[in-house]
Design an enzyme around this catalytic site. Structure first.
Site, PDB file in Angstrom:
ATOM      1  N   CYS A   1     -40.220 103.373  -4.480  1.00 53.83           N
ATOM      2  CA  CYS A   1     -40.807 104.447  -3.703  1.00 53.83           C
ATOM      3  C   CYS A   1     -42.238 104.107  -3.315  1.00 53.83           C
ATOM      4  O   CYS A   1     -42.739 103.017  -3.569  1.00 53.83           O
ATOM      5  CB  CYS A   1     -40.810 105.746  -4.520  1.00 53.83           C
ATOM      6  SG  CYS A   1     -39.233 106.102  -5.311  1.00 53.83           S
TER       7      CYS A   1
ATOM      8  N   ARG B   1     -39.265 108.307  -1.028  1.00 57.69           N
ATOM      9  CA  ARG B   1     -38.216 107.775  -1.902  1.00 57.69           C
ATOM     10  C   ARG B   1     -37.270 106.818  -1.197  1.00 57.69           C
ATOM     11  O   ARG B   1     -36.780 107.101  -0.109  1.00 57.69           O
ATOM     12  CB  ARG B   1     -37.399 108.913  -2.516  1.00 57.69           C
ATOM     13  CG  ARG B   1     -36.403 108.420  -3.567  1.00 57.69           C
ATOM     14  CD  ARG B   1     -35.544 109.536  -4.119  1.00 57.69           C
ATOM     15  NE  ARG B   1     -34.747 109.059  -5.251  1.00 57.69           N
ATOM     16  CZ  ARG B   1     -33.690 109.690  -5.754  1.00 57.69           C
ATOM     17  NH1 ARG B   1     -33.305 110.843  -5.219  1.00 57.69           N
ATOM     18  NH2 ARG B   1     -33.016 109.192  -6.776  1.00 57.69           N
ATOM     19  N   LEU B   2     -37.026 105.686  -1.850  1.00 57.50           N
ATOM     20  CA  LEU B   2     -35.926 104.780  -1.526  1.00 57.50           C
ATOM     21  C   LEU B   2     -34.931 104.933  -2.663  1.00 57.50           C
ATOM     22  O   LEU B   2     -35.184 104.510  -3.794  1.00 57.50           O
ATOM     23  CB  LEU B   2     -36.419 103.333  -1.418  1.00 57.50           C
ATOM     24  CG  LEU B   2     -35.367 102.274  -1.080  1.00 57.50           C
ATOM     25  CD1 LEU B   2     -34.826 102.488   0.326  1.00 57.50           C
ATOM     26  CD2 LEU B   2     -35.954 100.875  -1.213  1.00 57.50           C
TER      27      LEU B   2
ATOM     28  N   ASN C   1     -43.441 104.978  -8.823  1.00 59.59           N
ATOM     29  CA  ASN C   1     -42.929 103.904  -7.973  1.00 59.59           C
ATOM     30  C   ASN C   1     -42.427 102.792  -8.875  1.00 59.59           C
ATOM     31  O   ASN C   1     -43.206 102.235  -9.655  1.00 59.59           O
ATOM     32  CB  ASN C   1     -44.049 103.391  -7.060  1.00 59.59           C
ATOM     33  CG  ASN C   1     -43.660 102.112  -6.326  1.00 59.59           C
ATOM     34  OD1 ASN C   1     -42.483 101.876  -6.053  1.00 59.59           O
ATOM     35  ND2 ASN C   1     -44.645 101.291  -6.007  1.00 59.59           N
ATOM     36  N   GLY C   2     -41.135 102.469  -8.804  1.00 64.52           N
ATOM     37  CA  GLY C   2     -40.624 101.364  -9.601  1.00 64.52           C
ATOM     38  C   GLY C   2     -39.263 101.640 -10.192  1.00 64.52           C
ATOM     39  O   GLY C   2     -38.525 102.526  -9.752  1.00 64.52           O
ATOM     40  N   GLU C   3     -38.933 100.861 -11.223  1.00 65.77           N
ATOM     41  CA  GLU C   3     -37.661 100.998 -11.928  1.00 65.77           C
ATOM     42  C   GLU C   3     -37.913 100.773 -13.419  1.00 65.77           C
ATOM     43  O   GLU C   3     -38.617  99.825 -13.798  1.00 65.77           O
ATOM     44  CB  GLU C   3     -36.630  99.961 -11.455  1.00 65.77           C
ATOM     45  CG  GLU C   3     -36.311  99.997  -9.976  1.00 65.77           C
ATOM     46  CD  GLU C   3     -35.458 101.173  -9.565  1.00 65.77           C
ATOM     47  OE1 GLU C   3     -34.902 101.842 -10.466  1.00 65.77           O
ATOM     48  OE2 GLU C   3     -35.353 101.438  -8.355  1.00 65.77           O
TER      49      GLU C   3
ATOM     50  N   ASP D   1     -34.618 107.601 -14.160  1.00 68.50           N
ATOM     51  CA  ASP D   1     -35.647 107.030 -15.027  1.00 68.50           C
ATOM     52  C   ASP D   1     -36.958 107.792 -14.892  1.00 68.50           C
ATOM     53  O   ASP D   1     -37.812 107.751 -15.786  1.00 68.50           O
ATOM     54  CB  ASP D   1     -35.846 105.540 -14.734  1.00 68.50           C
ATOM     55  CG  ASP D   1     -36.032 105.216 -13.267  1.00 68.50           C
ATOM     56  OD1 ASP D   1     -36.000 106.133 -12.434  1.00 68.50           O
ATOM     57  OD2 ASP D   1     -36.202 104.021 -12.944  1.00 68.50           O
TER      58      ASP D   1
ATOM     59  N   SER E   1     -35.060  88.331  -6.715  1.00 68.67           N
ATOM     60  CA  SER E   1     -35.916  87.242  -6.244  1.00 68.67           C
ATOM     61  C   SER E   1     -36.520  86.525  -7.447  1.00 68.67           C
ATOM     62  O   SER E   1     -36.670  87.106  -8.521  1.00 68.67           O
ATOM     63  CB  SER E   1     -37.011  87.799  -5.325  1.00 68.67           C
ATOM     64  OG  SER E   1     -37.693  86.761  -4.653  1.00 68.67           O
ATOM     65  N   GLY E   2     -36.891  85.259  -7.251  1.00 72.62           N
ATOM     66  CA  GLY E   2     -37.236  84.382  -8.375  1.00 72.62           C
ATOM     67  C   GLY E   2     -38.689  84.349  -8.778  1.00 72.62           C
ATOM     68  O   GLY E   2     -39.101  83.445  -9.532  1.00 72.62           O
TER      69      GLY E   2
END
Length: 607
Positions: free
Chosen positions: A2, A47-48, A72-74, A97, A353-354
């Site tokens: 987000c 929000r995404l 914002n985040g996970e 979460d 992504s790495g």
């Protein structure tokens, strides 16, 4: 994933200002939006939706309406934390979460932060105490900016949101420019916008009564454990990476995976349970990884979605890229990340992504340098100084740079993966300098903390604290979110870090190889030629383009502009550009840094 924004205090036009702030970060969250306002604060949210799609809306209030949170985040271990909180009597109404963060702060306070496994930047408004608590994740995966104006806090996921507030002046920070010319990115706590700051990674703050207090809650530390074999460490890495990929692919929407020709993204793609990989390349064989990505995807039974970026497309996108970036970043790979994110966003809402593997496991080619320079660095200082002076007067021949770098202490020669202009070059280039500046001032405290480690570990520590957050993660976040795509970085996971930090140096970097143990782990899933492949980064043909007339002329026009004359000595700018075009030197990185600053200035100060 987000975007958040807000400000304390009251304004007559508070609702309008908050709506403008939210609108500037719509790209971070196009699915929905929310606001909370009372006499003490205005909080905005975009929000995404990826988890608990029907619920989890923000701002979210606590059960007693005394706490209000935007996030914002996970948080990947939110289910585990939820169970612990339920045992303490907490009652949940969603599966998000976000609610775990809210209850967690109410129960544990600041002690919540070390328990979190994930990426985050959040703020919590305490109505009773009239205070704002905020925090950023340990590695700095998610951004958080703030300023204090008239004793009020103004904050956002992006600087452009903060600039919408009427009390925020818009002024170039010349000191940031000076540092940027050396480091390639905005390295100071204060951004390119005077008075606007970044919350450092692994820090939290408390804002109350017009004052802000800030404190670190974690820092990366290396503690080599020589009791295990290389094979044992490879097995530990494999278990940690597989577990991390598992939790990073948990979502209520499909997750994809970026794929270049490097071992990092290849390892993730080979471990990933999804079906889609994404790649971009350029119309030059040495700058095109698409055929590799297609071949590996086919072997892994994945579908590869790829795109060729033309030179004109790349160059024409630069103003838009710089708008989304907020600050200048002289890393050409940022543009490639923008296009691979744009490609991926057509098919998925999140992608692996790495980022972080090189800093944790010892992956950059420059990490060989302490070993390569040892024949010189073991000599007496007086001898090294003489050899360094000899190197300075030599013509541009092989060995010149070796002598110069070998004559310097580690803290002099290494500030991160990029080192553009030194003090003398910057003095010749800038029209006006703000302070006497030595690049070692930025890295000094980090070198002090790492003083007892070997040189390879010291340079990793510098990169973990500066380069990773200032360049690598910045462009990953900004370029993906510009396309409403969430990028997840499984290597920057606390469980992966716990394995990596105990690796003996020789299992990170040997005389012949980087990421020694990690490559051995990756080899369980990949062909040996892939697992052993040399680090390339995100190759972009800037060096070639700057010698071609159309793009040379674009840069020349910028270098002769009134803006360039305001900050730089034009004659010196043109010397760098013309020497490069004539192939007398490779000045591409230096030219690009200046050019990107000028584009940024045009976007934010001239339009």
């Amino acid at each position: 994933m987000c975007g958040i924004c807000g400000f304390t205090g009251t304004l007559p036009e508070a609702k309008t200002v908050l709506e403008r702030m939210k609108e500037t970060i719509r790209h971070r969250g196009p699915d929905s939006e929310g606001s909370y306002q009372d006499a003490g604060i205005s909080m905005g949210f975009r929000r995404l939706s990826l988890v608990d799609l029907q619920h989890g809306e923000q701002p979210m209030k606590g059960s007693k309406d005394d706490l209000v949170l935007t996030f914002n985040g996970e948080i990947y271990n939110h289910c585990e934390l939820r169970r612990q909180l339920e045992e303490k009597g907490c009652r949940f109404t969603t599966q998000s979460d976000t609610e775990v963060l809210l209850h967690g702060y109410a129960v544990w306070g600041v002690n919540l932060l070390p328990k979190l496994r994930g990426m985050f930047a959040f703020v919590i408004w305490d109505k009773k105490k009239q205070s704002v608590f905020g925090a950023r994740d340990p590695f700095g995966i998610k951004p958080f900016y703030y300023t204090i104006q008239k004793k009020q806090l103004i904050y956002g996921s992006e600087i452009k949101a903060i600039l919408q507030h009427p009390d925020v002046p818009k002024q170039v920070n010349r000191e940031a420019l000076e540092n940027y010319l050396t480091f390639q990115y905005s390295v100071l706590p204060e951004t390119f916008f005077k008075g606007i700051f970044k919350l450092p990674s692994a820090h939290y703050f408390l804002f109350q009564n017009g004052c802000i207090q800030m404190k670190s809650y974690w820092e990366p530390r290396f503690e080599a454990d020589n009791s295990k074999t290389l094979d044992q460490y490879a097995d530990e890495i494999e278990r940690a990476v597989q577990d991390s990929v598992h939790v990073h692919t948990q979502a209520d929407v499909e997750v994809g995976s970026f794929l270049s020709s490097g071992v990092d993204s290849s390892y993730l793609a080979a471990s990933y349970p999804g079906t889609k990989t994404f790649t971009v390349g350029f119309d030059y064989s040495e700058y095109n990884e698409i055929s590799y990505a297609q071949e590996l995807s086919e072997k892994l039974h994945l579908q590869n979605y790829h795109q060729i970026i033309s030179a004109d497309t790349y160059w024409d996108s630069l103003p838009q890229i710089q708008y989304y970036m907020d600050e200048p970043l002289a890393d050409p790979a940022a543009v490639a990340l923008y296009f691979v994110s744009k490609n991926a966003s057509q098919y998925v809402k999140a992608a692996l992504s790495g980022e972080g593997a090189d800093e944790l496991f010892g992956g950059y080619n420059i990490y060989h340098e302490p070993q390569a320079l040892r024949p010189l660095t073991c000599l007496p200082d007086s001898v090294r100084q003489v050899l360094g002076k000899v190197g300075q007067i030599l013509p541009h021949i092989k060995g010149k740079n070796y002598l110069i770098r070998g004559s310097k202490y580690l803290s002099e020669r290494f500030i991160g993966n990029a080192f553009l202009f030194n003090e003398e070059e910057r003095h010749r280039l800038l029209r006006q300098e703000t302070v006497h500046y030595d690049h070692k001032e930025i890295t000094r405290d980090y070198y002090k903390k790492a003083a007892l480690w070997d040189e390879i570990t010291q340079v990793q520590y510098i990169d973990l604290n500066l380069w990773l957050v200032g360049d690598i993660l910045l462009k990953a976040d900004k370029m993906s979110m510009a396309n409403s795509l969430e990028v997840r970085v499984p290597f920057l996971d606390q469980k992966v870090y716990e394995v990596a930090r105990h690796l003996p140096t020789q299992y990170r970097v040997s005389h012949k190889q980087t990421k020694v143990a990690m490559r051995l782990a990756a080899n369980k899933h990949l062909p040996e030629r892939v697992a052993a492949k040399k680090k390339l980064g995100f190759p972009v043909p800037i060096r070639i383009w700057l010698r071609q007339e159309p793009y040379y002329q674009r840069v020349k026009e910028a270098f002769l502009s009134d803006t360039a004359k305001q900050y730089f000595k034009t004659k010196e700018l043109m010397r760098y550009l013309d020497e490069h075009k004539a192939e007398k030197a490779d000045n591409s990185r230096k030219i690009w840094a200046i050019y990107f600053f000028l584009i940024w200035h045009q976007v934010y100060f001239e339009t």
